[in-house]
Design an enzyme around this catalytic site. Structure first.
Site, mmCIF file in Angstrom:
data_model
loop_
_atom_site.group_PDB
_atom_site.id
_atom_site.type_symbol
_atom_site.label_atom_id
_atom_site.label_comp_id
_atom_site.label_asym_id
_atom_site.label_seq_id
_atom_site.Cartn_x
_atom_site.Cartn_y
_atom_site.Cartn_z
ATOM 1 N N ASN A 166 69.915 24.242 61.598
ATOM 2 C CA ASN A 166 71.069 23.890 60.749
ATOM 3 C C ASN A 166 71.106 22.395 60.416
ATOM 4 O O ASN A 166 71.538 22.007 59.338
ATOM 5 C CB ASN A 166 72.348 24.299 61.485
ATOM 6 C CG ASN A 166 73.588 23.709 60.856
ATOM 7 O OD1 ASN A 166 74.088 24.203 59.854
ATOM 8 N ND2 ASN A 166 74.104 22.623 61.440
ATOM 9 N N TYR B 183 67.442 15.484 48.930
ATOM 10 C CA TYR B 183 67.993 16.718 49.498
ATOM 11 C C TYR B 183 67.354 17.943 48.849
ATOM 12 O O TYR B 183 66.847 18.824 49.542
ATOM 13 C CB TYR B 183 69.504 16.727 49.300
ATOM 14 C CG TYR B 183 70.197 17.912 49.926
ATOM 15 C CD1 TYR B 183 70.258 18.040 51.314
ATOM 16 C CD2 TYR B 183 70.791 18.912 49.148
ATOM 17 C CE1 TYR B 183 70.903 19.124 51.904
ATOM 18 C CE2 TYR B 183 71.436 19.997 49.731
ATOM 19 C CZ TYR B 183 71.486 20.097 51.112
ATOM 20 O OH TYR B 183 72.118 21.168 51.697
ATOM 21 N N LYS C 95 64.788 20.454 50.852
ATOM 22 C CA LYS C 95 65.257 21.812 51.151
ATOM 23 C C LYS C 95 64.363 22.860 50.474
ATOM 24 O O LYS C 95 64.184 23.963 50.996
ATOM 25 C CB LYS C 95 66.717 21.984 50.721
ATOM 26 C CG LYS C 95 67.710 21.326 51.671
ATOM 27 C CD LYS C 95 67.775 22.087 53.002
ATOM 28 C CE LYS C 95 68.961 21.675 53.850
ATOM 29 N NZ LYS C 95 69.081 22.467 55.090
ATOM 30 N N THR D 164 82.895 20.474 54.278
ATOM 31 C CA THR D 164 82.406 19.747 55.452
ATOM 32 C C THR D 164 82.160 18.302 55.018
ATOM 33 O O THR D 164 82.307 17.965 53.842
ATOM 34 C CB THR D 164 81.046 20.318 55.938
ATOM 35 O OG1 THR D 164 80.076 20.075 54.909
ATOM 36 C CG2 THR D 164 81.107 21.806 56.237
HETATM 37 N N1 LIG Z 1 78.338 22.106 53.242
HETATM 38 C C1 LIG Z 1 77.751 22.671 52.204
HETATM 39 O O1 LIG Z 1 78.363 22.825 51.125
HETATM 40 C C2 LIG Z 1 76.333 23.166 52.297
HETATM 41 C C3 LIG Z 1 75.813 23.869 51.193
HETATM 42 C C4 LIG Z 1 74.506 24.357 51.267
HETATM 43 C C5 LIG Z 1 73.769 24.154 52.416
HETATM 44 N N2 LIG Z 1 74.287 23.470 53.481
HETATM 45 C C6 LIG Z 1 73.452 23.296 54.671
HETATM 46 O O2 LIG Z 1 74.168 23.697 55.831
HETATM 47 C C7 LIG Z 1 73.760 22.910 56.955
HETATM 48 C C8 LIG Z 1 74.984 22.289 57.614
HETATM 49 O O3 LIG Z 1 75.649 21.495 56.660
HETATM 50 P P1 LIG Z 1 77.108 20.877 56.908
HETATM 51 O O4 LIG Z 1 77.797 20.900 55.614
HETATM 52 O O5 LIG Z 1 77.726 21.472 58.106
HETATM 53 O O6 LIG Z 1 76.694 19.340 57.195
HETATM 54 P P2 LIG Z 1 77.400 18.222 58.111
HETATM 55 O O7 LIG Z 1 78.847 18.507 58.252
HETATM 56 O O8 LIG Z 1 76.944 16.928 57.554
HETATM 57 O O9 LIG Z 1 76.711 18.467 59.546
HETATM 58 C C9 LIG Z 1 75.342 18.276 59.708
HETATM 59 C C10 LIG Z 1 74.994 18.410 61.164
HETATM 60 O O10 LIG Z 1 73.594 18.101 61.297
HETATM 61 C C11 LIG Z 1 73.456 17.089 62.276
HETATM 62 N N3 LIG Z 1 72.258 16.281 62.057
HETATM 63 C C12 LIG Z 1 71.916 15.548 60.980
HETATM 64 N N4 LIG Z 1 70.746 14.930 61.190
HETATM 65 C C13 LIG Z 1 70.345 15.271 62.425
HETATM 66 C C14 LIG Z 1 69.228 14.962 63.221
HETATM 67 N N5 LIG Z 1 68.276 14.128 62.789
HETATM 68 N N6 LIG Z 1 69.116 15.520 64.456
HETATM 69 C C15 LIG Z 1 70.063 16.360 64.899
HETATM 70 N N7 LIG Z 1 71.178 16.681 64.213
HETATM 71 C C16 LIG Z 1 71.302 16.139 62.983
HETATM 72 C C17 LIG Z 1 74.738 16.269 62.175
HETATM 73 O O11 LIG Z 1 74.915 15.479 63.335
HETATM 74 P P3 LIG Z 1 75.825 14.130 63.330
HETATM 75 O O12 LIG Z 1 77.254 14.575 63.451
HETATM 76 O O13 LIG Z 1 75.324 13.399 64.513
HETATM 77 O O14 LIG Z 1 75.555 13.432 62.030
HETATM 78 C C18 LIG Z 1 75.739 17.402 62.051
HETATM 79 O O15 LIG Z 1 75.971 17.991 63.312
HETATM 80 C C19 LIG Z 1 72.758 21.908 56.422
HETATM 81 O O16 LIG Z 1 71.453 22.387 56.655
HETATM 82 C C20 LIG Z 1 73.059 21.861 54.933
HETATM 83 O O17 LIG Z 1 71.937 21.463 54.186
HETATM 84 C C21 LIG Z 1 75.546 22.968 53.438
#
Ligand SMILES: NC(=O)c1ccc[n+]([C@@H]2O[C@H](COP(=O)([O-])OP(=O)(O)OC[C@H]3O[C@@H](n4cnc5c(N)ncnc54)[C@H](OP(=O)(O)O)[C@@H]3O)[C@@H](O)[C@H]2O)c1
Length: 242
Positions: free
Chosen positions: A88, A165, A169, A200
């Site tokens: 994730n 990004y 991806k 988020t």
């Molecule tokens: N939100 C959306 O609309 C959306 C849409 C499509 C896909 N996604 C995908 O869903 C996933 C989660 O997204 P989210 O929206 O929940 O993002 P988020 O709120 O930014 O959370 C990302 C998480 O990844 C961790 N992370 C980042 N870099 C890291 C590293 N080098 N090592 C370990 N942990 C790391 C962050 O840790 P820290 O707290 O320490 O930074 C956080 O826990 C991602 O893969 C994203 O691409 C999200």
């Protein structure tokens, strides 16, 4: 011996990752909540444990090979196997931009976390996934990695200028397909999950979907039956076009 199924979620301290951990916990898994920052991870784990879930924090920085190796060693020592791996953790790097403007260092940073980090974690945990009965790997994806959507001038995706990004991806999707091919016949299924635009830190807090709605897509793929698909990307409404 722990008779619960064991799931590891990277980046589980907030956002969709924390919700995936919560939903897997509610489904009866022992959830290992990965966090690169131990303190942030502890806060999330406390919240999940207070809800009665079997959650354990694990330090995991996906770009740090020593951290990944150490985490795999800890899971091996404690459980001897891994049933579900959710990749994730991901970033939209600061300064992500259009092809004509992005700094190469920014592009590199995106690939470092979103591709190399993903492959490194998968490699480190594969021996443990092979020891489970029918392991599942889910890699978080996005419609911003879909050539069809980004290539459609009528689509909102075509207006987003984040090469780091989107391209990292898209590369992660290829990792999903190639790992699924490599593991075909082993009982391990590998798929991508597009959560949709969720509220988020990454998705923006005005996004229409909740992190829990996004998490459900990944959890569905983490709990597929043996005859489920492999090497595909799914969103809530079904298979996502590449
Ligand atoms: N939100 C959306 O609309 C959306 C849409 C499509 C896909 N996604 C995908 O869903 C996933 C989660 O997204 P989210 O929206 O929940 O993002 P988020 O709120 O930014 O959370 C990302 C998480 O990844 C961790 N992370 C980042 N870099 C890291 C590293 N080098 N090592 C370990 N942990 C790391 C962050 O840790 P820290 O707290 O320490 O930074 C956080 O826990 C991602 O893969 C994203 O691409 C999200």
């Amino acid at each position: 011996m722990n008779t619960h199924k064991i799931a590891l979620v990277t980046g589980a301290n907030k956002g969709i990752g924390k919700e995936i951990a919560r939903q897997l916990g509610q489904a009866g898994f022992t959830v290992l909540a990965g966090s690169r920052d131990v303190a942030r991870g502890e806060v999330a784990v406390k919240e999940l444990v207070a809800e009665g879930l079997d959650a354990v924090g694990i330090q995991l920085e996906v770009t740090d090979e020593a951290s990944v190796r150490r985490a795999a060693g800890q899971v091996d020592a404690a459980y001897g196997r891994l049933d579900v791996l959710i990749n994730n953790a991901a970033i939209i790097p600061v300064g992500d931009d259009a092809v004509s403007r992005i700094g190469l260092g920014v592009l590199r940073e995106a690939f470092e976390t979103n591709v190399l980090g993903l492959v490194g974690v998968a490699q480190a945990f594969l021996p443990l996934l092979r020891k489970a009965d029918a392991a599942r790997i889910v890699n978080l994806s996005t419609s911003l990695a879909s050539f069809e959507q980004v290539g459609d001038p009528e689509s909102r995706m075509s207006t987003v200028r984040t090469l780091g990004y989107n391209s990292s991806k898209a590369a992660a999707n290829m990792v999903t397909v190639m790992l699924a091919n490599e593991l075909r016949g082993t009982g391990i299924l590998v798929n991508g999950a597009d959560p949709g635009n969720c509220a988020t830190d990454m998705g923006g807090w005005s996004a229409a979907r909740t992190p829990a709605q996004g998490a459900a897509v990944a959890v569905g793929l983490a709990t597929l039956d043996a005859d489920g698909p492999t090497g595909q990307v799914y969103a809530e409404e079904g298979r996502l076009a590449w």
